[in-house]
Every structure is written in structure tokens, then in C-alpha cells.
Motif scaffolding. Sequence first.
Motif, PDB file in Angstrom:
ATOM      1  N   GLY A 109      35.293  23.722  -5.483  1.00  0.00           N
ATOM      2  CA  GLY A 109      34.710  22.413  -5.189  1.00  0.00           C
ATOM      3  C   GLY A 109      33.260  22.487  -4.747  1.00  0.00           C
ATOM      4  N   VAL A 110      32.554  23.497  -5.250  1.00  0.00           N
ATOM      5  CA  VAL A 110      31.146  23.701  -4.893  1.00  0.00           C
ATOM      6  C   VAL A 110      30.288  23.405  -6.119  1.00  0.00           C
ATOM      7  N   SER A 111      29.238  22.626  -5.910  1.00  0.00           N
ATOM      8  CA  SER A 111      28.288  22.319  -6.988  1.00  0.00           C
ATOM      9  C   SER A 111      27.151  23.328  -6.918  1.00  0.00           C
ATOM     10  N   LEU A 112      26.816  23.961  -8.040  1.00  0.00           N
ATOM     11  CA  LEU A 112      25.764  24.975  -8.090  1.00  0.00           C
ATOM     12  C   LEU A 112      24.740  24.588  -9.146  1.00  0.00           C
ATOM     13  N   SER A 113      23.463  24.609  -8.760  1.00  0.00           N
ATOM     14  CA  SER A 113      22.410  24.376  -9.748  1.00  0.00           C
ATOM     15  C   SER A 113      21.151  25.138  -9.351  1.00  0.00           C
ATOM     16  N   VAL A 114      20.420  25.579 -10.370  1.00  0.00           N
ATOM     17  CA  VAL A 114      19.165  26.292 -10.144  1.00  0.00           C
ATOM     18  C   VAL A 114      18.064  25.242 -10.050  1.00  0.00           C
ATOM     19  N   VAL A 115      17.179  25.410  -9.080  1.00  0.00           N
ATOM     20  CA  VAL A 115      16.118  24.425  -8.858  1.00  0.00           C
ATOM     21  C   VAL A 115      14.763  25.105  -8.751  1.00  0.00           C
ATOM     22  N   LYS A 116      13.719  24.334  -9.012  1.00  0.00           N
ATOM     23  CA  LYS A 116      12.353  24.824  -8.812  1.00  0.00           C
ATOM     24  C   LYS A 116      12.027  24.698  -7.329  1.00  0.00           C
ATOM     25  N   ASN A 117      11.499  25.763  -6.760  1.00  0.00           N
ATOM     26  CA  ASN A 117      11.199  25.778  -5.326  1.00  0.00           C
ATOM     27  C   ASN A 117      10.262  24.654  -4.901  1.00  0.00           C
ATOM     28  N   THR A 118       9.220  24.417  -5.684  1.00  0.00           N
ATOM     29  CA  THR A 118       8.240  23.391  -5.303  1.00  0.00           C
ATOM     30  C   THR A 118       8.881  22.009  -5.285  1.00  0.00           C
ATOM     31  N   LEU A 119       9.742  21.731  -6.251  1.00  0.00           N
ATOM     32  CA  LEU A 119      10.394  20.430  -6.310  1.00  0.00           C
ATOM     33  C   LEU A 119      11.397  20.272  -5.170  1.00  0.00           C
ATOM     34  N   LEU A 120      12.136  21.349  -4.858  1.00  0.00           N
ATOM     35  CA  LEU A 120      13.086  21.301  -3.759  1.00  0.00           C
ATOM     36  C   LEU A 120      12.358  21.127  -2.430  1.00  0.00           C
ATOM     37  N   ALA A 121      11.237  21.815  -2.256  1.00  0.00           N
ATOM     38  CA  ALA A 121      10.456  21.682  -1.021  1.00  0.00           C
ATOM     39  C   ALA A 121       9.983  20.242  -0.840  1.00  0.00           C
ATOM     40  N   LYS A 122       9.531  19.605  -1.920  1.00  0.00           N
ATOM     41  CA  LYS A 122       9.085  18.208  -1.843  1.00  0.00           C
ATOM     42  C   LYS A 122      10.258  17.283  -1.536  1.00  0.00           C
ATOM     43  N   ALA A 123      11.430  17.579  -2.101  1.00  0.00           N
ATOM     44  CA  ALA A 123      12.627  16.780  -1.823  1.00  0.00           C
ATOM     45  C   ALA A 123      13.040  16.934  -0.358  1.00  0.00           C
ATOM     46  N   MET A 124      12.919  18.135   0.184  1.00  0.00           N
ATOM     47  CA  MET A 124      13.242  18.359   1.592  1.00  0.00           C
ATOM     48  C   MET A 124      12.296  17.562   2.490  1.00  0.00           C
ATOM     49  N   GLU A 125      11.021  17.547   2.125  1.00  0.00           N
ATOM     50  CA  GLU A 125      10.031  16.765   2.875  1.00  0.00           C
ATOM     51  C   GLU A 125      10.374  15.290   2.844  1.00  0.00           C
ATOM     52  N   ALA A 126      10.780  14.790   1.682  1.00  0.00           N
ATOM     53  CA  ALA A 126      11.068  13.371   1.506  1.00  0.00           C
ATOM     54  C   ALA A 126      12.396  12.959   2.151  1.00  0.00           C
ATOM     55  N   SER A 127      13.249  13.923   2.431  1.00  0.00           N
ATOM     56  CA  SER A 127      14.568  13.643   2.997  1.00  0.00           C
ATOM     57  C   SER A 127      14.452  13.235   4.465  1.00  0.00           C
ATOM     58  N   ASP A 128      15.458  12.497   4.931  1.00  0.00           N
ATOM     59  CA  ASP A 128      15.515  12.097   6.340  1.00  0.00           C
ATOM     60  C   ASP A 128      15.967  13.241   7.241  1.00  0.00           C
ATOM     61  N   LYS A 129      16.514  14.289   6.654  1.00  0.00           N
ATOM     62  CA  LYS A 129      17.043  15.416   7.435  1.00  0.00           C
ATOM     63  C   LYS A 129      15.926  16.368   7.845  1.00  0.00           C
ATOM     64  N   ASP A 130      16.168  17.056   8.963  1.00  0.00           N
ATOM     65  CA  ASP A 130      15.217  18.062   9.436  1.00  0.00           C
ATOM     66  C   ASP A 130      15.703  19.437   8.976  1.00  0.00           C
ATOM     67  N   PHE A 131      15.041  19.979   7.971  1.00  0.00           N
ATOM     68  CA  PHE A 131      15.433  21.267   7.420  1.00  0.00           C
ATOM     69  C   PHE A 131      14.753  22.440   8.131  1.00  0.00           C
ATOM     70  N   ALA A 132      13.988  22.165   9.181  1.00  0.00           N
ATOM     71  CA  ALA A 132      13.333  23.183  10.010  1.00  0.00           C
ATOM     72  C   ALA A 132      12.641  24.235   9.153  1.00  0.00           C
ATOM     73  N   GLU A 133      13.068  25.498   9.278  1.00  0.00           N
ATOM     74  CA  GLU A 133      12.400  26.591   8.556  1.00  0.00           C
ATOM     75  C   GLU A 133      12.983  26.865   7.169  1.00  0.00           C
ATOM     76  N   LEU A 134      13.937  26.075   6.697  1.00  0.00           N
ATOM     77  CA  LEU A 134      14.520  26.312   5.371  1.00  0.00           C
ATOM     78  C   LEU A 134      13.502  26.276   4.225  1.00  0.00           C
ATOM     79  N   PRO A 135      12.519  25.381   4.219  1.00  0.00           N
ATOM     80  CA  PRO A 135      11.550  25.424   3.113  1.00  0.00           C
ATOM     81  C   PRO A 135      10.799  26.758   3.012  1.00  0.00           C
ATOM     82  N   GLU A 136      10.721  27.500   4.109  1.00  0.00           N
ATOM     83  CA  GLU A 136      10.036  28.795   4.101  1.00  0.00           C
ATOM     84  C   GLU A 136      10.778  29.852   3.287  1.00  0.00           C
TER      85      GLU A 136
END
Length: 173
Positions: A47-74
Amino acid sequence: MTREEKSIVIQDLTTQLGENAHIYLTDISGLDAGTTSNLRRACFKAGVSLSVVKNTLLAKAMEASDKDFAELPEVLKGNTAIMFSETGNAPAKVIKEFRKKSEKPLLKGAFIEEAIYVGDDQLDNLVNIKSREELIGDIIGLLQSPAKNVVSALKSSGGTLAGIIKTLSEKEG
């Protein structure tokens, strides 16, 4: 990829990040097609969804999210695959089981119910996290335990008032 396509991917990722409480970032680089396919199958079964993502796009999505991802973008360096799950420890279990046969996937980091885990050394901690259902089962078991003791005490004393009082006085002493 055009700017418009990137914007759509970022919006989709931001939505997924917002809708999921259990997010794992992994490195699956170097896995051949067959091994990657086996990993995807193992994820699907758990029951796990797996997908490969571009780091830059994921970093921008993390920024846009309401959640605090702390040091995860690093940790978004090299090849990154993202795993989403309803159960907090399911991806960790899939990774641990899969690594019995392969060196990868490596855990880069995880976001579990607002807690941040960074590094592959956190895998065992994540495997041991109990799911909501497991916690509810533990609580029900704890609540049932005293009731079972009272019922067994009543049965053993024959159910008479004198027997109940005797059983209770023995338990206190």
C-alpha cells in the motif's frame, strides 16, 4: 519540460505532500529495471506509492506546502524517489525487507506525522513506529486486561458474595 509542465508537476507534488502524513525520500539509483520493478511491486503490495521525482521540483513543492519539512529539502541530492503511505512504518518495512536482497533503496529522510527523520541510520526507528491500528489494539488490550482479571476472579470464587470479598481481600494483601 516547459515552464507550464513544471508548474503542473509542482502543484501535483504540493497536493500529494499536503494529503499525506507519511512521506519517505529514498535513493534508488543504480537499480536495474528488473530490480526497480520488483521494488514497485513490493510497494504496491504494502500500500505504498512510489515515484521518482526531480529534486528541484520537489523542493519547490515542499516550499509551497503548508507543512514544515525542516532540513528535508537539504537531502534532495542525486536520484530521489518519494514514497507515500497511509501507515507510518509501511515504507520502512518495505525498504528493510528489500535490502535483504539489494543494497538499495537508501533512506534519505522521512516526514512522519510532523516528525522529521534524516539519514539511512533512522530506518530501524521508522520500522518500529506503531501504526494507528496497532496503537488502538494495544490500548484495547490494556483496557480489557483488568476486566478479564475481575471476570476470572468472579468465576474462581464460585460467584458468591463471600467468595468475591475473599478474592478482593487477597488481591489487596
